[in-house]
Design an enzyme around this catalytic site. Structure first.
Site, short mmCIF file in Angstrom:
data_model
loop_
_atom_site.label_atom_id
_atom_site.label_comp_id
_atom_site.label_asym_id
_atom_site.label_seq_id
_atom_site.Cartn_x
_atom_site.Cartn_y
_atom_site.Cartn_z
N ASP A 20 52.03 32.56 46.09
CA ASP A 20 52.85 33.77 46.01
C ASP A 20 54.31 33.51 46.33
O ASP A 20 55.20 33.93 45.59
CB ASP A 20 52.30 34.86 46.96
CG ASP A 20 50.97 35.41 46.46
OD1 ASP A 20 50.67 35.25 45.25
OD2 ASP A 20 50.23 35.98 47.27
N ARG A 101 55.07 36.78 63.14
CA ARG A 101 56.01 37.49 62.24
C ARG A 101 57.37 37.76 62.88
O ARG A 101 58.39 37.51 62.25
CB ARG A 101 55.39 38.79 61.70
CG ARG A 101 54.58 38.64 60.41
CD ARG A 101 53.78 37.42 60.33
NE ARG A 101 53.09 37.26 59.05
CZ ARG A 101 52.38 36.21 58.72
NH1 ARG A 101 52.28 35.20 59.56
NH2 ARG A 101 51.79 36.12 57.56
N ASP A 130 51.78 42.82 57.99
CA ASP A 130 52.84 41.83 58.09
C ASP A 130 54.17 42.31 57.51
O ASP A 130 55.23 42.02 58.04
CB ASP A 130 52.40 40.52 57.41
CG ASP A 130 51.28 39.84 58.19
OD1 ASP A 130 51.24 39.99 59.42
OD2 ASP A 130 50.44 39.16 57.56
N SER A 181 42.20 35.37 51.81
CA SER A 181 43.61 35.42 52.20
C SER A 181 43.69 34.90 53.63
O SER A 181 43.04 35.42 54.53
CB SER A 181 44.11 36.87 52.12
OG SER A 181 45.36 36.95 52.78
#
Ligand code: ARG
Length: 406
Positions: A20, A101, A130, A181
């Site tokens: 991605d 994050r 996220d 994922s």
């Protein structure tokens, strides 16, 4: 390069090396004409060599590609406070992605200033936590920066991403993609999607990477963790940096299947989702830390702290790392953690990290008060008057109930 005059046509992308974010490099340029600076942050995710990742970003069209080794910063500034807070969301999830994050966001902001970019970008979808964590953190640290989210905002679906990569001959090996994922760092590994989306379905063994099957028996391991003020400083008497303590416990706990968590989780965006976590070091250290608190914290602090711990964990899960309340609770946690120092002995076996002993120079455990044997210094005669006064309001209240009922 002049850091004071950001260029509208330059963006710093949080780059993982995966499909991605690799496609996002070309995609952002194609959609907006902006040039992309790729930023890969090492938070102990392991796997591919960071230099391979750095070069891949350039091959995908980034004008610059930077790798930051943030493992020690992650351990010191994010994991250590999380331990002091006994950081668990819904009492079970050790906040793995929630902790990385804000750190990545901090580095995005720093890189944007350094490279004169007016925007930062991430590869999150619109369904997860996220995106919130990245964007709220950037808002707090650098409100002037724009945030781009191509996967969410410009319909970069998986199929389109693959087609885009193939069309342009981008150097991405689609076959290497996991059916799940995944996010991973020092503090653990997260997996969702695929067969895991059926909450009744038992996770297949191929989900697990940090942990061995807990039912495959091997001789138990025993480990002694030393803490100073709520932060681990040594393993089995060897002083080590926190990063190495975590690495070693991931390996040793993982070998015994410690830290597998299967959770139906309430996401901030309102979705319930099924998540599988593997956090051998986190579960071992959280178990040890909590036990040492029981030995060293004064009772009222300990009781009050449970509420602070939970609120802190929710704030962090909800993307509010850089927020007023989280910051104020941090001060409480630092003060409360003074004297949470000592050794905890754990047995790692059959999927659990079990405390089998603890000791501390700052212990509040008083043998003379606790013992039922000779040497007892507790005056049992005091208990009677204490109970009479302690129970007095209840006695008066109950007497009224009897009177009015009668
Ligand atoms: N549900 C966890 C959290 O919100 C894990 C998220 C993992 N992120 C990912 N992009 N796979 O913290």
């Amino acid at each position: 390069m002049n850091p004071s005059s950001p260029r509208a046509d330059r963006v710093v992308l949080a780059y993982s090396g995966g499909l991605d974010t690799s496609v996002a490099i070309g995609w952002i340029t194609a959609e907006t004409g902006a040039e992309v600076v790729a930023l890969a942050v090492d938070v102990g995710q392991g796997g591919e060599d960071m230099d391979v990742i750095r070069r891949r970003a350039l091959d995908c069209g980034a004008v610059e590609s930077v790798v930051v080794d943030a493992r020690h910063e992650f351990a010191r500034d994010y994991v250590a406070p999380a331990l002091q807070a006994n950081g668990l969301y819904m009492d079970r999830y050790p906040l793995v992605s929630s902790l990385s994050r804000p750190l990545i966001a901090r580095h995005l902001v720093e890189a944007a200033r350094l490279h004169g970019a007016a925007a930062v970008a991430h590869g999150c979808t619109g369904k997860g936590n996220d995106q919130v964590r990245f964007e709220v953190s950037v808002m707090a640290l650098a409100p002037e920066l724009r945030v781009m989210a191509p996967v969410r905002d410009s319909a970069m679906t998986r199929d389109k991403a693959i087609a885009f990569a193939e069309e342009r001959g981008m150097p991405i090996d689609v076959s290497r993609r996991s059916p799940y994922s995944i996010d991973q760092n020092l503090w653990g590994r997260t997996a969702e999607c695929g067969v895991l989306e059926d909450p009744w379905e038992q996770p297949p063994e191929d989900v697990f990477v940090y942990t061995a099957d807990p039912t495959a028996s091997t001789a138990p391991d025993e480990v002694v963790v030393t803490f100073v003020d709520g932060v681990p400083t040594a393993l089995d008497g060897r002083d080590l940096p926190l990063v190495e303590i975590i690495d070693e416990l991931n390996a040793r706990g993982g070998a015994h299947g410690v830290g597998r968590i299967d959770l139906i989780e309430d996401r901030l965006v309102g979705i319930k989702s099924r998540e599988i976590y593997e956090c051998p070091a986190a579960v071992t250290l959280l178990t040890a830390h909590r036990d040492l608190e029981d030995l060293t914290l004064e009772r009222d602090i300990a009781r009050y702290k449970r509420g602070v711990d939970q609120r802190w964990s929710e704030l962090v899960y909800d993307g509010l790392w850089f927020s007023a309340l989280k910051r104020a609770l941090d001060s409480f946690l630092v003060t409360a953690s003074e004297h949470v120092s000592g050794d905890v002995r754990l047995r790692l076996s059959g999927g659990t990290a079990q405390v089998v002993g603890r000791r501390s120079a700052a212990s509040l455990y008083d043998f003379a008060l606790a013992t039922y044997d000779t040497g007892d210094s507790f005056d049992q005669g005091d208990a009677k008057g204490f109970i009479d006064l302690w129970g007095l309001p209840t006695k008066v209240w109950a007497a009224r109930a009897h009177r009015l009922a009668g």
